[in-house]
Design a protein around this motif. Sequence first.
Motif, PDB file in Angstrom:
ATOM      1  N   PRO A  42       0.803  -1.213   0.000  1.00 50.84           N
ATOM      2  CA  PRO A  42       0.000   0.000   0.000  1.00 50.84           C
ATOM      3  C   PRO A  42       0.837   1.264   0.000  1.00 50.84           C
ATOM      4  O   PRO A  42       0.320   2.349  -0.150  1.00 50.84           O
ATOM      5  CB  PRO A  42      -0.794  -0.125   1.308  1.00 50.84           C
ATOM      6  N   THR A  43       2.131   1.130   0.194  1.00 47.40           N
ATOM      7  CA  THR A  43       2.984   2.307   0.211  1.00 47.40           C
ATOM      8  C   THR A  43       3.210   2.827  -1.193  1.00 47.40           C
ATOM      9  O   THR A  43       3.040   2.113  -2.181  1.00 47.40           O
ATOM     10  CB  THR A  43       4.346   1.960   0.843  1.00 47.40           C
ATOM     11  N   GLU A  44       3.614   4.082  -1.286  1.00 44.63           N
ATOM     12  CA  GLU A  44       3.833   4.713  -2.574  1.00 44.63           C
ATOM     13  C   GLU A  44       5.023   4.079  -3.272  1.00 44.63           C
ATOM     14  O   GLU A  44       6.049   3.789  -2.673  1.00 44.63           O
ATOM     15  CB  GLU A  44       4.088   6.206  -2.374  1.00 44.63           C
ATOM     16  N   ILE A  45       4.874   3.861  -4.566  1.00 45.44           N
ATOM     17  CA  ILE A  45       5.956   3.288  -5.353  1.00 45.44           C
ATOM     18  C   ILE A  45       6.764   4.424  -5.964  1.00 45.44           C
ATOM     19  O   ILE A  45       6.225   5.305  -6.627  1.00 45.44           O
ATOM     20  CB  ILE A  45       5.402   2.387  -6.474  1.00 45.44           C
ATOM     21  N   ILE A  46       8.063   4.414  -5.736  1.00 50.61           N
ATOM     22  CA  ILE A  46       8.932   5.468  -6.243  1.00 50.61           C
ATOM     23  C   ILE A  46       9.808   4.890  -7.342  1.00 50.61           C
ATOM     24  O   ILE A  46      10.492   3.887  -7.152  1.00 50.61           O
ATOM     25  CB  ILE A  46       9.804   6.056  -5.129  1.00 50.61           C
ATOM     26  N   ILE A  47       9.754   5.503  -8.502  1.00 49.63           N
ATOM     27  CA  ILE A  47      10.564   5.047  -9.626  1.00 49.63           C
ATOM     28  C   ILE A  47      11.659   6.068  -9.877  1.00 49.63           C
ATOM     29  O   ILE A  47      11.394   7.260  -9.975  1.00 49.63           O
ATOM     30  CB  ILE A  47       9.708   4.919 -10.899  1.00 49.63           C
ATOM     31  N   ARG A  48      12.878   5.621  -9.975  1.00 49.84           N
ATOM     32  CA  ARG A  48      13.978   6.513 -10.296  1.00 49.84           C
ATOM     33  C   ARG A  48      14.197   6.499 -11.797  1.00 49.84           C
ATOM     34  O   ARG A  48      14.434   5.461 -12.400  1.00 49.84           O
ATOM     35  CB  ARG A  48      15.252   6.066  -9.576  1.00 49.84           C
ATOM     36  N   ASN A  49      14.104   7.650 -12.384  1.00 44.10           N
ATOM     37  CA  ASN A  49      14.315   7.752 -13.816  1.00 44.10           C
ATOM     38  C   ASN A  49      15.805   7.678 -14.119  1.00 44.10           C
ATOM     39  O   ASN A  49      16.617   8.373 -13.533  1.00 44.10           O
ATOM     40  CB  ASN A  49      13.754   9.076 -14.342  1.00 44.10           C
ATOM     41  N   SER A  50      16.151   6.849 -15.042  1.00 45.78           N
ATOM     42  CA  SER A  50      17.550   6.741 -15.431  1.00 45.78           C
ATOM     43  C   SER A  50      17.620   6.317 -16.884  1.00 45.78           C
ATOM     44  O   SER A  50      16.704   5.685 -17.400  1.00 45.78           O
ATOM     45  CB  SER A  50      18.288   5.729 -14.553  1.00 45.78           C
ATOM     46  N   THR A  51      18.705   6.670 -17.522  1.00 44.85           N
ATOM     47  CA  THR A  51      18.902   6.295 -18.909  1.00 44.85           C
ATOM     48  C   THR A  51      19.495   4.893 -18.951  1.00 44.85           C
ATOM     49  O   THR A  51      20.514   4.615 -18.328  1.00 44.85           O
ATOM     50  CB  THR A  51      19.857   7.280 -19.601  1.00 44.85           C
ATOM     51  N   MET A  52      18.846   4.036 -19.708  1.00 47.15           N
ATOM     52  CA  MET A  52      19.336   2.666 -19.790  1.00 47.15           C
ATOM     53  C   MET A  52      20.550   2.596 -20.693  1.00 47.15           C
ATOM     54  O   MET A  52      20.594   3.226 -21.748  1.00 47.15           O
ATOM     55  CB  MET A  52      18.238   1.743 -20.317  1.00 47.15           C
ATOM     56  N   ASN A  53      21.510   1.807 -20.291  1.00 44.47           N
ATOM     57  CA  ASN A  53      22.666   1.591 -21.168  1.00 44.47           C
ATOM     58  C   ASN A  53      22.455   0.321 -21.979  1.00 44.47           C
ATOM     59  O   ASN A  53      21.492  -0.430 -21.783  1.00 44.47           O
ATOM     60  CB  ASN A  53      23.963   1.534 -20.357  1.00 44.47           C
ATOM     61  N   SER A  54      23.348   0.078 -22.886  1.00 47.23           N
ATOM     62  CA  SER A  54      23.198  -1.060 -23.797  1.00 47.23           C
ATOM     63  C   SER A  54      23.252  -2.395 -23.063  1.00 47.23           C
ATOM     64  O   SER A  54      22.589  -3.362 -23.464  1.00 47.23           O
ATOM     65  CB  SER A  54      24.277  -1.011 -24.878  1.00 47.23           C
TER      66      SER A  54
END
Length: 207
Positions: free
Chosen positions: A11-23
Amino acid sequence: MYTPWTYNSAPTEIIIRNSTMNSDEQQQLKSWLYDIATDRDKNAFTALFSWFAPKIIRFGIQKLNTESAANELLQETMTNIWRKAHLFNGDKGEATTWVYSIMRNLSFDMLRKVRSNREDTLSEDIWPMAEAQLVQEDSFDDHLMSSNLLKNIDILPEPQKEVVKGLYFEEMSQEQLATKLAIPLGTVKSRLRLALIKLKQQIGESK
């Protein structure tokens, strides 16, 4: 069909960290998909699930507005990935593009179902109310009932009127009416929704 996972969101808030994916990360996702496709690898599926789950949940909450709908989107998306992994072609695109395409298509289907259910509920709610309001207390003559209903329907614009008449008086399905009028099914649904809203307002004012 068996799928090697279950998911219960906290039930807690889901935090997504934005990052650029590498190959390397993209290649790992592709590798997991290939392992699922060729070997039905449950460990690969679990790893793929863990990577995509929070992102799909976040998307689902944003687009579908409820955590339960987001969970349903996650389960449907991952089930489709398990079933269709053999269709993934890494030479034509990235794993993220393929997975997110499945996710978006499913979210559109869910939104269409929600809208359709709302229209059906609105129809079921308004039409009995219209009949109860318009039929005279001691008169149940079908012709009189139709005349009274038609009198209220006359407030509608012609495109909405023909949809209501076709559905409720000619007892046609929405698909049949769309074919008869040579218009998309979505247009029939939109006209019906607008017509029922106007009828509800008219019935409320006449009470």
